[in-house]
Write an enzyme that holds these catalytic residues in place. Structure first.
Site, mmCIF file in Angstrom:
data_model
loop_
_atom_site.group_PDB
_atom_site.id
_atom_site.type_symbol
_atom_site.label_atom_id
_atom_site.label_comp_id
_atom_site.label_asym_id
_atom_site.label_seq_id
_atom_site.Cartn_x
_atom_site.Cartn_y
_atom_site.Cartn_z
ATOM 1 N N GLY A 17 -19.547 88.442 4.318
ATOM 2 C CA GLY A 17 -20.979 88.130 4.128
ATOM 3 C C GLY A 17 -21.504 87.436 5.376
ATOM 4 O O GLY A 17 -22.309 86.519 5.316
ATOM 5 N N ASP A 93 -16.921 97.794 6.555
ATOM 6 C CA ASP A 93 -17.527 97.941 5.229
ATOM 7 C C ASP A 93 -16.556 97.301 4.244
ATOM 8 O O ASP A 93 -15.496 97.856 3.961
ATOM 9 C CB ASP A 93 -17.708 99.442 4.948
ATOM 10 C CG ASP A 93 -18.192 99.679 3.524
ATOM 11 O OD1 ASP A 93 -18.418 98.693 2.795
ATOM 12 O OD2 ASP A 93 -18.321 100.860 3.146
ATOM 13 N N ASP A 177 -18.356 74.008 -5.153
ATOM 14 C CA ASP A 177 -19.551 73.579 -5.865
ATOM 15 C C ASP A 177 -20.203 72.599 -4.909
ATOM 16 O O ASP A 177 -19.744 71.467 -4.760
ATOM 17 C CB ASP A 177 -19.182 72.887 -7.188
ATOM 18 C CG ASP A 177 -20.429 72.580 -8.004
ATOM 19 O OD1 ASP A 177 -21.378 72.025 -7.415
ATOM 20 O OD2 ASP A 177 -20.459 72.889 -9.210
ATOM 21 N N HIS A 178 -21.245 73.044 -4.241
ATOM 22 C CA HIS A 178 -21.708 72.241 -3.109
ATOM 23 C C HIS A 178 -22.240 70.872 -3.536
ATOM 24 O O HIS A 178 -22.340 69.974 -2.720
ATOM 25 C CB HIS A 178 -22.714 73.013 -2.242
ATOM 26 C CG HIS A 178 -24.095 73.146 -2.809
ATOM 27 N ND1 HIS A 178 -24.422 74.052 -3.769
ATOM 28 C CD2 HIS A 178 -25.232 72.462 -2.545
ATOM 29 C CE1 HIS A 178 -25.700 73.925 -4.066
ATOM 30 N NE2 HIS A 178 -26.226 72.973 -3.343
ATOM 31 N N ASP A 235 -27.216 78.859 -13.807
ATOM 32 C CA ASP A 235 -27.324 78.679 -12.355
ATOM 33 C C ASP A 235 -27.067 77.231 -11.935
ATOM 34 O O ASP A 235 -26.481 76.985 -10.893
ATOM 35 C CB ASP A 235 -28.737 79.116 -11.916
ATOM 36 C CG ASP A 235 -28.934 79.030 -10.418
ATOM 37 O OD1 ASP A 235 -28.103 79.594 -9.689
ATOM 38 O OD2 ASP A 235 -29.910 78.389 -9.967
ATOM 39 N N HIS A 240 -23.090 72.797 -11.245
ATOM 40 C CA HIS A 240 -23.452 71.565 -10.532
ATOM 41 C C HIS A 240 -23.644 70.357 -11.464
ATOM 42 O O HIS A 240 -23.095 69.287 -11.232
ATOM 43 C CB HIS A 240 -24.755 71.750 -9.746
ATOM 44 C CG HIS A 240 -24.744 72.913 -8.811
ATOM 45 N ND1 HIS A 240 -23.652 73.261 -8.061
ATOM 46 C CD2 HIS A 240 -25.706 73.821 -8.482
ATOM 47 C CE1 HIS A 240 -23.942 74.324 -7.319
ATOM 48 N NE2 HIS A 240 -25.174 74.680 -7.562
HETATM 49 C C1 BG6 Z 1 -27.721 76.803 -6.062
HETATM 50 C C2 BG6 Z 1 -28.565 77.524 -7.065
HETATM 51 O O1 BG6 Z 1 -26.390 76.779 -6.468
HETATM 52 O O2 BG6 Z 1 -28.200 75.459 -5.927
HETATM 53 C C3 BG6 Z 1 -30.014 77.544 -6.617
HETATM 54 O O3 BG6 Z 1 -28.091 78.861 -7.191
HETATM 55 C C4 BG6 Z 1 -30.493 76.122 -6.382
HETATM 56 O O4 BG6 Z 1 -30.841 78.182 -7.582
HETATM 57 C C5 BG6 Z 1 -29.536 75.389 -5.463
HETATM 58 O O5 BG6 Z 1 -31.775 76.205 -5.794
HETATM 59 C C6 BG6 Z 1 -29.900 73.928 -5.394
HETATM 60 O O6 BG6 Z 1 -29.140 73.311 -4.393
HETATM 61 P P1 BG6 Z 1 -29.669 71.993 -3.680
HETATM 62 O O7 BG6 Z 1 -28.552 71.590 -2.814
HETATM 63 O O8 BG6 Z 1 -30.908 72.410 -2.929
HETATM 64 O O9 BG6 Z 1 -29.993 71.029 -4.751
#
Ligand code: BG6
Length: 463
Positions: A17, A93, A177-178, A235, A240
């Site tokens: 990606g 690809d 999971d950021h 989502d 999160h």
């Molecule tokens: C993502 C979601 O994981 O986190 C998005 O898919 C969301 O929909 C985003 O906007 C929010 O991340 P942050 O760091 O901007 O709060």
């Protein structure tokens, strides 16, 4: 010790990606920062996979602009030139299994045998890529970083996990999971466990409720095809916000390191009580105008807002409600955790706010005597704005930088674990099933508001 000494000198990260938004906006700038900080080994390579026919020069030219715009550390031409030496654009690809042979030939030619694969692609490609790697790159020593959503539900997540497990051991799979990489989420651990004033009162005897908010001003943007099938619960909440809840409410880990944290998080997540009376404990909303967005089904019933009330079935949290809310196109961008303490008689309880974004900091409100001859009280506050201090901003890594750095050195504490993903999915699947059974009430809300007014009845939300 630099980040990759453990991986010796023939290591690389491969970004599937490589021409996508995530790579440009987050991953390349994050790796640049790690490079600036001296955390990448001298021979570390960044192999970027894309289908487009870019020359290496063209790709570097594109990458330069993104890094310039998004890197946290100051952009420096010379530094970038040295960073660019690490980047190799590899055209292939990724849906064609046979092309993985060419990729492996390339790895062999480059003498790279220590790998991190990053799946920065839609989940529908996770299995395809794994199959390609399995067929031709199986002898490699590899870790994999996987983006969310991990499956669309528990069943699909389990299939995905099984397929990944055919190639990667559980210890090599890093579920990103950021939110776990955000500075103030990590700070919750210090605030909770390193302050006797909070440590002793973090329970049902002193806390009235806890509110977790992730409000966004953005809409679905260009992600309509994914979002319309997902919605706010899947989502944002399944991953999160349940992760945030687990950090806020878990027991103090008894074991050192990532294992201890994971056990505590898992125990908390599995103690969340399933919500039975959905109509009174879940408010779902959709912003007015969502149905007119590009690529959204005009009859879509997808929620762009969700607020829920839940309880945790353990001694610490008996009868303490937790409120979670998140939504798009709201009036304010704000992510925070509010701890509302109990009132003392008629005097309002203390409030602790952990500000996660956009401002990072800690706010604490308490009661004191109003100066004067009367015995009157007034609320006063301490407001520590961490991100107002330039030095703090400079020293705060972006979530992806922190997480990539952690994966490279094998620190799993900042990644969600498969058992946590399972219980989170169970909770969300169960909730959605009941929601649909009980009539799927969807409230409209104005863009720029704080969501459906029905959610105001839940609790006195502290903004
Ligand atoms: C993502 C979601 O994981 O986190 C998005 O898919 C969301 O929909 C985003 O906007 C929010 O991340 P942050 O760091 O901007 O709060």
């Amino acid at each position: 010790m630099t980040g990759l000494e453990t991986m010796k000198n023939r290591s690389a990260i491969t970004l599937f990606g490589g021409t996508g938004d995530l790579t440009y906006r987050k991953l390349l700038p994050a790796l640049y920062n790690l490079d600036v900080l001296g955390k990448l080994d001298d021979n570390f390579k960044i192999i970027v996979i894309g289908r487009r026919a870019y020359t290496p020069e063209k790709y570097i030219e594109i990458a330069r602009d993104w890094v310039k715009e998004y890197a946290r550390t100051k952009f420096d031409n010379e530094q970038f030139e040295s960073y660019a030496q690490r980047i190799i654009y590899f055209k292939m690809d990724m849906t064609n299994e046979e092309e993985y042979k060419l990729l492996q030939d390339f790895y062999t030619f480059m003498k790279i045998d220590q790998h991190v694969y990053y799946y920065a692609v839609a989940p529908s490609f996770f299995i395809t890529i794994t199959n390609g790697l399995k067929k031709y790159c199986a002898s490699n020593n590899a870790k994999v970083i996987i983006e969310k959503p991990f499956g669309e539900n528990l069943e699909k997540a389990a299939i995905l996990n099984d397929r990944l497990a055919e190639f990667f051991g559980q210890e090599e799979i890093y579920h990103i999971d950021h939110y776990l990489g955000k500075e103030m989420i990590q700070n919750i651990l210090s605030l909770r466990f390193k302050n006797v004033i909070f440590k002793g009162i973090w329970n049902k005897d002193f806390i009235e409720n806890i509110q977790i908010t992730a409000a966004e001003t953005v809409g679905v943007g260009t992600r309509a095809s994914y979002y319309d099938k997902s919605g706010a619960l899947k989502d944002m909440v399944q991953n999160h916000l349940l992760q945030v809840l687990s950090i806020v409410a878990m027991e103090e880990p008894t074991e050192e390191g990532s294992k201890g944290i994971h056990i505590s998080q898992y125990n908390l997540l599995s103690a969340i009580k399933p919500i039975e009376d959905v109509n009174n404990n879940l408010i779902m909303g959709q912003y007015i105008g969502y149905l007119d967005e590009a690529n959204i089904d005009p009859d879509s019933k997808t929620e762009t807002y969700a607020a829920l009330k839940l309880f945790v079935d353990n001694e610490r949290w008996e009868n303490v409600p937790f409120f979670i809310r998140t939504g798009k196109r709201l009036g304010d961008r704000q992510t925070q955790v509010v701890v509302q303490f109990k009132a003392v008689g008629d005097t309002p309880g203390n409030v602790l706010i952990i500000k996660i974004q956009p401002d990072e900091g800690v706010y604490f409100q308490f009661n004191a005597k109003k100066p004067g001859t009367e015995q009157e009280l007034q609320p006063i506050s301490l407001d520590f704005c961490q991100s107002c201090i330039l030095e703090n901003r400079i020293n705060t890594p972006e979530a992806y930088e922190r997480l990539l750095g952690a994966c490279l050195v094998g620190d799993r504490s900042l990644f969600s674990q498969w058992d946590q993903i399972v219980v989170s999915w169970e909770f969300i699947n169960n909730l959605l099933e009941k929601y649909h059974k009980q009539g799927s009430l969807l409230h409209n809300y104005e863009q720029g508001s704080m969501g459906p007014i029905e959610a105001e009845k839940f609790v006195n939300w502290i903004n």
